[in-house]
Structure formats: C-alpha cells, structure tokens
Design a protein around this motif. Structure first.
Motif, PDB file in Angstrom:
ATOM      1  N   THR A  22       0.817  -1.188  -0.333  1.00 21.36           N
ATOM      2  CA  THR A  22       0.044   0.033   0.197  1.00 21.36           C
ATOM      3  C   THR A  22       0.841   1.203   0.216  1.00 21.36           C
ATOM      4  OG1 THR A  22      -1.744  -0.645   1.290  1.00 21.36           O
ATOM      5  CG2 THR A  22      -1.914   1.122   1.281  1.00 21.36           C
ATOM      6  N   ARG A  67     -15.801  -4.013   9.305  1.00 15.25           N
ATOM      7  CA  ARG A  67     -15.675  -3.671   8.211  1.00 15.25           C
ATOM      8  C   ARG A  67     -14.693  -3.487   7.523  1.00 15.25           C
ATOM      9  NH1 ARG A  67     -12.836   0.448   6.828  1.00 15.25           N
ATOM     10  NH2 ARG A  67     -12.137   1.110   9.036  1.00 15.25           N
ATOM     11  N   LEU A  68     -13.496  -4.546   8.256  1.00 10.90           N
ATOM     12  CA  LEU A  68     -12.084  -4.500   7.378  1.00 10.90           C
ATOM     13  C   LEU A  68     -12.170  -6.187   6.574  1.00 10.90           C
ATOM     14  CD1 LEU A  68      -9.956  -3.038   9.661  1.00 10.90           C
ATOM     15  CD2 LEU A  68     -10.044  -1.857   7.518  1.00 10.90           C
ATOM     16  N   GLU A  71     -14.416  -6.213   3.135  1.00 11.35           N
ATOM     17  CA  GLU A  71     -13.123  -5.298   1.997  1.00 11.35           C
ATOM     18  C   GLU A  71     -11.922  -6.078   2.284  1.00 11.35           C
ATOM     19  OE1 GLU A  71     -11.838  -1.500   3.832  1.00 11.35           O
ATOM     20  OE2 GLU A  71     -13.486  -0.985   3.926  1.00 11.35           O
ATOM     21  N   GLY A  72     -11.616  -6.814   2.557  1.00 13.24           N
ATOM     22  CA  GLY A  72     -10.353  -7.858   3.138  1.00 13.24           C
ATOM     23  C   GLY A  72     -11.374  -9.221   2.058  1.00 13.24           C
ATOM     24  N   ALA A  75     -11.219  -7.630  -1.336  1.00 14.94           N
ATOM     25  CA  ALA A  75      -9.520  -7.802  -1.538  1.00 14.94           C
ATOM     26  C   ALA A  75      -8.837  -8.880  -2.015  1.00 14.94           C
ATOM     27  CB  ALA A  75      -9.214  -6.226  -0.961  1.00 14.94           C
ATOM     28  N   SER A 383      -8.325  -9.668   6.147  1.00 21.57           N
ATOM     29  CA  SER A 383      -8.922  -8.051   6.225  1.00 21.57           C
ATOM     30  C   SER A 383      -7.312  -7.559   5.751  1.00 21.57           C
ATOM     31  CB  SER A 383      -8.654  -7.316   7.945  1.00 21.57           C
ATOM     32  OG  SER A 383     -10.494  -8.498   7.838  1.00 21.57           O
ATOM     33  N   PRO A 386      -6.651  -3.929   3.094  1.00 18.29           N
ATOM     34  CA  PRO A 386      -7.196  -2.953   3.465  1.00 18.29           C
ATOM     35  C   PRO A 386      -6.733  -2.416   5.221  1.00 18.29           C
ATOM     36  CG  PRO A 386      -9.339  -4.748   4.078  1.00 18.29           C
ATOM     37  CD  PRO A 386      -7.627  -5.604   3.446  1.00 18.29           C
ATOM     38  N   ARG A 389      -4.392  -0.644   4.423  1.00 14.02           N
ATOM     39  CA  ARG A 389      -4.261   0.969   4.226  1.00 14.02           C
ATOM     40  C   ARG A 389      -4.757   1.448   4.568  1.00 14.02           C
ATOM     41  NH1 ARG A 389      -7.545  -2.286  -0.688  1.00 14.02           N
ATOM     42  NH2 ARG A 389      -9.308  -2.014   1.338  1.00 14.02           N
ATOM     43  N   MET A 390      -5.586   1.227   5.908  1.00 11.25           N
ATOM     44  CA  MET A 390      -5.554   1.527   7.208  1.00 11.25           C
ATOM     45  C   MET A 390      -4.465   2.406   8.236  1.00 11.25           C
ATOM     46  SD  MET A 390      -7.964   0.724  10.127  1.00 11.25           S
ATOM     47  CE  MET A 390      -6.360  -1.074  10.610  1.00 11.25           C
ATOM     48  N   GLU A 393      -2.540   4.772   6.114  1.00 13.08           N
ATOM     49  CA  GLU A 393      -3.708   6.038   6.549  1.00 13.08           C
ATOM     50  C   GLU A 393      -3.408   7.288   7.310  1.00 13.08           C
ATOM     51  OE1 GLU A 393      -6.912   4.839   6.334  1.00 13.08           O
ATOM     52  OE2 GLU A 393      -7.417   4.985   3.864  1.00 13.08           O
TER      53      GLU A 393
END
Length: 398
Positions: A22, A67-68, A71-72, A75, A383, A386, A389-390, A393
């Motif tokens: 990422t 949530r993760l 998304e995972g 992904a 996960s 994601p 990505r977290m 960020e």
C-alpha cells in the motif's frame, strides 16, 4: 553505515507486506525497507492458519473488524485472481446440533445480515441433503466464504514489494529501536537503519517490540496453541463445505471445525490451549522466557480463572485424542480415532490486558514517528490488504 528510508516496516507477515504494498502504491518514490527475523515471509501466524477467506459473520455490526473483513474478502479474491493464486469458494456451514445452538445461529443470522451478508438458513433436511455426513438440526450457509493458501499470498506480496524497489531483509532480528525528533533508528545484527516513519507488525513479538521502542505496554501476548489433525485422503470427500459449530458467545474461540484446504485435504481443529513457546510448533515446545512472560503477568491468571472450566476442557482435548474426537463427532459422527492424523499446529498471539481481558479488536500504539500494530486479530489474514491501507492512512497523519 546507516541507511535512511522514508518508511521502515518490522515484520514480514501478511500484514507487514500488505502495508508495504500500500505504501508503494501511495508513495511510489518513497524509500521503503522491510525487516524480518525469519528467512522467509509469513513464517508464523500467516503460514499456520486454516486458510479461510472469512465473510465477516461473527463481528459486531459497524465494528472495525466487520468492515475490514468485508473489504478484505473482496480484496483478497481480487489479489488472487490478479496474480494467478488459486482459491476456492467452497462456502461455509455453521451447524446447530440442538435447540440451544439453533437459537445461537438465529442470533448470528441477525448479526450477519446487519453486516451486509446474505446468508441462507437451512433446516435439518436441507442440511442432510447438502452434507450427508454432517448431523444437525439447522445451519447457516455462507456462500462467499472461501479457502486459499495465505503463505502463497504472502510470498506473492513479498515478490511484488521487492519488484517495486523496496529493500527486504530476511534473517535480521531487530534489537534496537530509538525514536528521535527527526527519525527512528532501528538496529539488528550490527546494522542500523533510519526511517522517517516506523511501522511495527510484530505479531507474536508485538509487546516485546513495543517495549523495546520505549512504549508503555499494559498488556502481554499470551500464546494460544491451536492443535489440528488431518483426515486421511480417503476422507477428503467427507464434507463439501467448511463445517463450523455454532459459537458459544461466552467463549473467546470458535471451537473445533472441519476445514477443507486448498490442496484438497481436510483438517479438523483447532482446540485452544496455552502455548509454552511463542514460536514453538512441535507438541512439547518450551521456552523459559515465554513462559515466564505470561506466568508473571497478573492479567494471565485473571483470564485463566474467568475461563477455567473451558480451559480445562481444552487441556483434556490436547491430552486425549478421543476427547478431541468427541467434539468432532458431535456433528460428524462417522469419524473415528484412526482418522485423526498428525498436522501442524498454529499459535495465536492473544493480547491480554492487565485486567485479564482478552482483546479481540485491533490495538495500535502510535507516537510522532512510530505506529505499532500490537493486535491484529483474526481475521487479520483475510483483512490484510484493507489493514495495510488503514495503516498507510494513519502514517500520513504522523
């Protein structure tokens, strides 16, 4: 000579490499280093799990884990398709064997729907048609759940990280972390690295690496050993899906289940017993240092007392193959003790607080120039992208 990097990552499991990927995508000109003490990627939790791509059935609606995981799920499958990594959407059945468990899966269904899942309810007759060798009064069917080799996924991530220009050093155990106003200095094996930002994905060593960095650590990693068996090849067709028990909400682990593996084999497990070595996978592995770490920690004794009855049951299944078999035969009665063949164990890095609470959510420790991933609980492998990505960020905000 000390080399300077924009980002340095400690830990070469799937979360560490997903983070590196990422960072490369977001900062293509950044100088990135990843340091791993083993000689290959994904040596520990990444390479010793059941290989399930989870759908997010169990987690509190709206939670970070839920949530993760959702998304995972997407992904991970996209990554596998893009890189020619085989995975199998075999689906998962959560089986109730009595009325109490039936109520539990009804509650689980409501939670899963709130998380955006589309589950199917099966009655006893439908379950029998779908899984002739499984006994139960009802089940939940998750069509999205899949299986993969996470070790292979991690190795492909590592390959791409290297191709992207990052420095990846294996066999380097970090023994020095010091943060200053302008950089973080990381050392190991007589070498020094300096980085504008340090990310530590330490897994089973997360608490020790945080203390090494001078952070206030009010928890311990307690290793829980998950023991598996493999069924003989002749029993590979005993199930068509992944078979999970109805989880007991009072307990921290899901219980023994039947798992189809990506190579076509079937495993049963795991139980959950205290591990006497954080990275010791053979049955009688023992580390004086690891044992002293949790035995001297008051939170460990509070946790064990809280779950003392369950802990005793798990110990019995570890000592007795027949006791282990009884748990399997609750929903797969055709299995015999001769069917339980040796298979590798896994070790879960369970974060336990001073108060004796098992932490089941993500735990981060962050300073001006460091981010420590102290707890990346299951389903961290699902996960991983994601999570990466977290982390990226959060690093931008450092």
């Amino acid at each position: 000579m000390t080399t300077f990097f924009d980002f340095c990552i400690v830990g070469g499991g799937i979360v560490g490499f997903a983070t590196a990927l990422t960072l490369q995508e977001r900062h293509p000109d950044a100088r990135i280093a990843l340091l791993e003490k083993e000689g290959m990627p994904g040596r520990h939790q990444t390479g010793h799990n059941s290989g399930v791509i989870h759908a997010g059935i169990y987690y509190e609606p709206g939670s970070l884990k839920a949530r993760l995981c959702r998304e995972g799920l997407v992904a991970t499958k996209v990554f596998c398709r893009s890189n020619g990594i085989p995975y199998d959407e075999c689906g998962k059945l959560i089986v109730a064997t009595d009325d109490v468990e039936h109520e539990r899966i009804n509650t689980l269904y409501d939670r899963a729907v709130a998380n955006g899942l589309q589950l199917e309810r099966l009655d006893g007759a439908q379950l029998a048609r779908s899984e002739p060798n499984i006994r139960g009064v009802a089940a939940l069917y998750s069509r999205e759940t899949a299986i993969v080799d996470y070790g292979l996924v991690c190795r492909k991530m590592a390959e791409q990280v290297v191709q992207g220009g990052a420095l990846v050093r294996y066999g380097l155990q970090v023994d020095h972390i010091e943060e200053s106003a302008h950089y973080v200095e990381v050392g190991g094996g007589g070498e020094l690295f300096r980085a504008g930002q340090l990310i530590v994905c330490g897994g089973l060593q997360a608490d020790r690496l945080a203390r090494l960095a001078g952070l206030d650590v009010d928890f311990r990693i307690v290793p829980f050993r998950g023991e598996y068996f493999q069924l003989p090849q002749a029993k590979n067709a005993v199930v068509n899906h992944l078979i999970y028990p109805a989880p007991d909400p009072a307990l921290p682990f899901l219980g023994i289940h039947l798992t189809r593996m990506i190579d076509g084999s079937v495993t049963v497990g795991p139980n959950a017993v205290i591990g006497f070595a954080r990275e010791g996978y053979p049955k009688l592995s023992f580390s004086r240092r690891d044992c002293a770490d949790f035995l001297r920690f008051p939170g460990f004794w509070k946790l064990i007392y809280r779950y003392r009855h369950h802990a005793l049951q798990e110990l019995v299944t570890s000592l007795s193959k027949r006791a282990y078999l009884r748990k399997c035969r609750k929903y797969c009665p055709s299995l015999s003790v001769e069917d339980l063949l040796p298979f590798r164990a896994g070790i879960r890095a369970q974060v336990v607080t001073d108060e004796g609470q098992a932490v089941h959510d993500f735990l981060f420790k962050q300073t001006e120039r460091m981010l420590h991933v102290c707890n990346a609980p299951s389903p961290a492998a699902t996960s991983a992208l994601p999570i990466g990505r977290m982390i990226a960020e959060r690093c931008q905000a450092i």
